[in-house]
Design an enzyme around this catalytic site. Sequence first.
Site, PDB file in Angstrom:
ATOM      1  N   ARG A 265       0.845  -1.203   0.000  1.00  0.00           N
ATOM      2  CA  ARG A 265       0.000   0.000   0.000  1.00  0.00           C
ATOM      3  C   ARG A 265       0.875   1.245   0.000  1.00  0.00           C
ATOM      4  O   ARG A 265       1.906   1.269   0.681  1.00  0.00           O
ATOM      5  CB  ARG A 265      -0.878   0.026   1.258  1.00  0.00           C
ATOM      6  CG  ARG A 265      -1.918  -1.076   1.260  1.00  0.00           C
ATOM      7  CD  ARG A 265      -2.992  -0.765   2.261  1.00  0.00           C
ATOM      8  NE  ARG A 265      -2.565  -0.984   3.626  1.00  0.00           N
ATOM      9  CZ  ARG A 265      -3.354  -1.566   4.545  1.00  0.00           C
ATOM     10  NH1 ARG A 265      -4.545  -1.980   4.193  1.00  0.00           N
ATOM     11  NH2 ARG A 265      -2.942  -1.735   5.766  1.00  0.00           N
ATOM     12  N   PHE A 325     -10.547  13.722  25.513  1.00  0.00           N
ATOM     13  CA  PHE A 325     -10.776  12.770  24.410  1.00  0.00           C
ATOM     14  C   PHE A 325     -10.193  13.303  23.101  1.00  0.00           C
ATOM     15  O   PHE A 325      -9.600  12.567  22.313  1.00  0.00           O
ATOM     16  CB  PHE A 325     -12.281  12.530  24.252  1.00  0.00           C
ATOM     17  CG  PHE A 325     -12.678  11.832  22.985  1.00  0.00           C
ATOM     18  CD1 PHE A 325     -13.246  12.546  21.939  1.00  0.00           C
ATOM     19  CD2 PHE A 325     -12.475  10.480  22.834  1.00  0.00           C
ATOM     20  CE1 PHE A 325     -13.592  11.911  20.756  1.00  0.00           C
ATOM     21  CE2 PHE A 325     -12.820   9.832  21.651  1.00  0.00           C
ATOM     22  CZ  PHE A 325     -13.383  10.557  20.612  1.00  0.00           C
TER      23      PHE A 325
END
Length: 454
Positions: A265, A325
């Site tokens: 990839r 977060f």
Amino acid sequence: MFACFLGNSIIFFELRVLFVKYYKICGWARGESYFNVMDLLKSLGHPEEVFNLLWFKMRGCNGLVPKTDMNNMSNTLRTCYLYLDQTSRSFAAVIRALDGELRDAVCIFYLVLRALDTLEDSSSIPYHIKAPLLQSFHTRLYQPLWNYSESCEKDRQVLEDFSTISLEFRKLALVYRDIITDICWQMGEGMAEMLESKLFTMDDWERYCHYVAGLVGIGLSQLFAASGQEEEVIREDTELANSMGLFLQKTNIIRDYLEDQQEGREFWPKEVWGKYAKTLSEFTQRECMPAAVSCLNELVTNAMQHIPDVFTYLSHLHNPDVFTFCAIPQVMAIATLAACYNNTQVFRGVVKIRKGLAVTLMMEAKNMTAVKDIMARQTLEIAEAIKPEDPSASETHHVVKKVLRLAQSEDQDRLIVKSRWTLCASSFLVSCALIVAIVSWHYLATLKDILAWD
Ligand code: D61
Ligand code: MG
């Protein structure tokens, strides 16, 4: 004599406790936990990291308090959190620390997109099957029996048992389901559009990173606002949310050069690597290392362009759990970029930040000042590694100055002094530790002799 005997026995007693704990820790040495003794040794030059690693192990918390009560949830939701732990090293802990219904919504959002991405990453699925699968994936959310078992990817369990994830999805409030469905549809379309296309221009690169990560940032911002834990403004400026995703995705693509090469990839944009090589795989060859590093440094400099938007986005957040977060993945990313910059290891293996640093960043990234300090410290590490002969040196200096200005750490002196201070503090502490170790060892030996003598 008696006093030093007493003194030593206290040290010995303390050390004995430590050793007992240490031997328990050695369970770590067999890789039974988040980190092992090697990680402790790697952080020896950074005593705050050693302390945080031990603190993390002794107290089992890295400053993040998981809010998931696994005993009081349905089996299917518990299975979903299990899949979250299995498929995401970096996001599981911060998602579990979110509050209220937002936590389950973000957990399901993650698993649904991880399932879509696992389809995209499955090299065994031919194009004519994969493209329509990606484009119609959002419809599977309302097909209770749909699962997919043709993937051999590492995260295939989220496809093979997708019906469990979609069941929990359908239990979410409609407002969350509509956001997740919409983002899933856009990402599936984008992934299908770029399946066959090589990433030639920087525009291609930006667009690909928008589809696979920018849309995640945009979707999360809508979930934050829909949960009421953040204000509407956070969903309006999609450019900022997009930059949050691009900074993370570009960092991953830069770090994972070799892993992606080995799996056939290629995600580095040709517009950049084409200036340094005829093929991207040439960078694995020793003789191409100088060109490879110049290309690497140009991509790191490009990724750092997103930091000003990251600062603005984070400064719009009010809820401390949502802030943590969002902030933790960003500070991990700048630390990863600092570890990759000018580092030939990117072309020989996977560059990882020290576990001690990772735990320390998780504990520190609690507010804007701390995040700006971390970003400035890591940016300074890059600044100190800039080689005047590097083709991107002036752009890198430019973006470094911009980041330090925004991090209000123009007075680099304070940061340099600070890092110098930690350095001498660390060597002082390390020498103390060594002395204590030698003394205790000596003590152990004498004690054994005494006991043997008895
Ligand atoms: C705030 C907080 C977290 C954020 C954010 C803002 C903005 C964006 C993101 C997280 C996403 C960052 C992605 C960076 C890691 N790259 C990948 O995972 C690639 O796959 C991308 C497509 C699936 C995205 C899945 C995802 C990731 C993180 C989430 C989330 C969904 C939902 C909620 C919270 C965090 C990469 O996959 C690597 C792999 O296959 O292991 C790839 O295939 O390129
Ligand atoms: Mg992918």
